[in-house]
Scaffold this active site. Structure first.
Site, mmCIF file in Angstrom:
data_model
loop_
_atom_site.group_PDB
_atom_site.id
_atom_site.type_symbol
_atom_site.label_atom_id
_atom_site.label_comp_id
_atom_site.label_asym_id
_atom_site.label_seq_id
_atom_site.Cartn_x
_atom_site.Cartn_y
_atom_site.Cartn_z
ATOM 1 N N GLU A 1 2.065 -8.148 11.840
ATOM 2 C CA GLU A 1 1.823 -7.140 10.791
ATOM 3 C C GLU A 1 2.573 -7.590 9.543
ATOM 4 O O GLU A 1 3.766 -7.848 9.590
ATOM 5 C CB GLU A 1 2.316 -5.767 11.273
ATOM 6 C CG GLU A 1 2.393 -4.690 10.206
ATOM 7 C CD GLU A 1 1.068 -4.410 9.517
ATOM 8 O OE1 GLU A 1 0.068 -4.177 10.209
ATOM 9 O OE2 GLU A 1 1.027 -4.452 8.262
ATOM 10 N N ALA B 1 -0.593 -13.059 8.699
ATOM 11 C CA ALA B 1 -1.224 -13.526 9.937
ATOM 12 C C ALA B 1 -1.658 -14.989 9.842
ATOM 13 O O ALA B 1 -1.625 -15.726 10.819
ATOM 14 C CB ALA B 1 -2.426 -12.646 10.265
ATOM 15 N N ASP C 1 -7.519 -7.216 13.817
ATOM 16 C CA ASP C 1 -7.653 -5.835 13.328
ATOM 17 C C ASP C 1 -6.895 -5.687 12.008
ATOM 18 O O ASP C 1 -6.149 -4.744 11.807
ATOM 19 C CB ASP C 1 -7.099 -4.889 14.405
ATOM 20 C CG ASP C 1 -7.387 -3.432 14.083
ATOM 21 O OD1 ASP C 1 -8.263 -3.165 13.250
ATOM 22 O OD2 ASP C 1 -6.719 -2.558 14.664
ATOM 23 N N GLN D 1 0.840 -1.192 0.000
ATOM 24 C CA GLN D 1 0.000 0.000 0.000
ATOM 25 C C GLN D 1 0.876 1.244 0.000
ATOM 26 O O GLN D 1 2.084 1.157 0.149
ATOM 27 C CB GLN D 1 -0.874 0.009 1.249
ATOM 28 C CG GLN D 1 -0.077 -0.079 2.539
ATOM 29 C CD GLN D 1 -0.747 -0.944 3.585
ATOM 30 O OE1 GLN D 1 -1.953 -1.063 3.612
ATOM 31 N NE2 GLN D 1 0.036 -1.550 4.451
#
Lengths: 304, 212
Positions: free
Chosen positions: A117, A145, A168, A34
């Protein structure tokens, strides 16, 4: 005709001035996953992902009041503390700006916190701009993850299970689909200690709502639904090994005890118990999301 | 007859890309959906296709027929089917033995997709040989076949990623791909049986001279 052009010009100048006044880009970084932006908006320092015009803030910190949680969803995730007010081992999937691990580490300095992460650039920016720093209690694992969870399942011992797991990993734009399936939730449930709590931060406004609810419940049992009407945020809370009753006296008592400790984070936990909903307001016949069927991002684009 | 060969080429192209996209889905629970997972998938598909082209081309040095092309399709269908049964235990084993998800996903891809994709790669050159009847038009025929099979690939990619994943479970899609290959294979076997209708294209046109 002339007035139309005038209007257009006015509109354009408004748009331009509107954006230039409100936010200043402090740091911009393109990672494999990203584009990461750190913006300053008045007193707020914000982390944003993606390059779309309406980028969503992932995390903001208030420079004049760094502990204050700016976003509803991070506060809502803390509702899990109503059911375990002293978690010893905590797993957080998705770092963002590190708001949750920072707060939990401050509240429970003795707790072991593992953060997973996928994007090393996010870890870097959380450290450089958002005061996040791994300690001997807070460990960051930079990998997918699902891979982390599956691998941990291979070497799992009773001591390495978690009392609290916070999922999350979904930002507003994109859901890693392999992190929203029954099989993934099963692998996650296996990491929970007896009585352990799991919470997932998702969205309330798309067709995915029905599918994620059914899938989450199929693994973790009856869920507490915590939605925010203003922000469209949703947090699902459950425990596979015990019933969570938000109306119990113990929960109310904990809310009172936690209220003062959570005040610096601007979390009104006293108000949370009555907002935790047990009504199943989703289509219970919706198709389960599995490794074999999980068009989560396509469902997210369809109206609820 | 030529129409059927084009249909076969089109379907071959469709199945290859649908399978490749399903590969990403299949691997994600074990290795994530990171860029290196797609790297593994694309590498293995390209490698298998390249070998398939080579082997398919070699096969045309022997007498060719629609019947034999039907055999290739049937073989691809039969070799695709076990994917649904062996993928879980295979990936489980690889996950337990290879820690680095890059090499894990590459190994898994090799085990799961190498053989069926090699067979699928054999289709294109074989179709070229079936349709070429003189050297002057060979390039035009090959061009048309590439056009048709790559168009099939484009449609396979689009349909699978936009719609099939929304409407069906992965195993249903895989099963449908295998069934399509089997149906077309049987059709080719049936129509190519006896070989009388395909005599004209079985005439070798100086293959040794051209390929020497």
């Amino acid at each position: 005709m002339y007035t139309q052009i005038l209007h257009l010009g006015l509109l354009l100048s408004l748009l331009v001035s509107g954006t230039s006044v409100s936010a200043k880009v402090i740091h911009k970084e393109r990672s494999l996953y990203q584009t990461i932006l750190v913006n300053q908006e008045h007193k707020l320092l914000c982390l944003k992902f993606s390059v779309r015009r309406e980028q969503r803030n992932q995390t903001c910190i208030d420079r004049s009041d760094p502990k204050r949680m700016v976003f509803a969803y991070t506060k809502m995730m803390m509702a899990t503390l109503l059911f375990d007010d002293n978690p010893k081992r905590i797993l957080i999937i998705g770092l963002g700006g590190g708001t949750l691990p920072l707060a939990l580490n401050e509240l429970y300095p003795q707790a072991t916190i593992d953060v997973v992460e996928i994007d090393p650039a996010v870890v870097k920016v959380a450290r450089s701009h958002f005061n996040f720093s791994p300690t001997d209690k807070v460990t960051t694992h930079t990998l997918d993850a699902r891979v982390f969870t599956k691998r941990l399942n291979l070497t799992l011992t009773d001591e390495s299970r978690y009392n609290l797991i916070l999922l999350d990993a979904f930002n507003g734009e994109y859901i890693p689909e392999h992190l929203m399936t029954q099989e993934y939730f099963q692998e996650t449930a296996a990491l929970l200690a007896p009585g352990g709590i799991v919470a997932a931060n998702t969205f309330a406004i798309s067709k995915l709502y029905h599918h994620e609810s059914v899938t989450f419940e199929s693994v973790f049992g009856p869920l507490l639904n915590f939605t925010s009407a203003e922000t469209g945020n949703r947090v699902m809370i459950a425990s596979p090994s015990r019933t969570l009753d938000p109306t119990s006296d113990l929960v109310k008592q904990r809310a009172q005890q936690l209220a003062l400790r959570l005040r610096p984070y601007d979390i009104q936990i006293e108000a949370f118990p009555e907002q935790l909903n047990t009504v199943r307001d989703w289509d219970t016949q919706a198709k389960l999301l599995t490794d074999k069927y999980n068009p989560a991002n396509l469902l997210r684009r369809q109206k609820r | 007859m030529a129409g059927l060969v084009y249909l076969l080429a089109f379907s071959g192209g469709f199945v290859i890309m649908a399978l490749e996209l399903m590969g990403g889905r299949l691997l994600a629970p074990y290795f994530g959906s990171d860029i290196y997972v797609w790297g593994s998938i694309i590498t293995v598909f390209m490698l298998s296709l390249s070998l398939g082209y080579l082997i398919g081309g070699r096969l045309t040095l022997r007498p060719t027929s629609l019947f034999r092309l039907g055999l290739i399709f049937s073989a691809a269908a039969v070799l695709l089917y076990p994917l649904m049964l062996i993928s879980e235990p295979t990936m489980e084993w690889i996950f337990g033995h290879i820690e680095d998800p890059r090499y894990g996903s590459l190994t898994a891809c090799l085990f799961l997709f190498f053989i069926p994709t090699v067979i699928l790669g054999m289709i294109s050159p074989y179709c070229v040989r079936l349709l070429v009847d003189n050297t002057a038009s060979a390039g035009a025929v090959a061009g048309r076949l590439y056009f048709v099979s790559t168009l099939g690939s484009a449609l396979g990619t689009l349909l699978t990623s936009f719609y099939l994943v929304l409407w069906f479970e992965m195993n249903q899609v895989l099963l449908a791909l295998a069934a399509t290959l089997l149906f077309l294979g049987l059709l080719a076997l049936l129509l190519g049986r006896g070989g009388s209708s395909v005599d004209s294209i079985e005439l070798p046109l100086k293959p040794s001279a051209e390929l020497a």
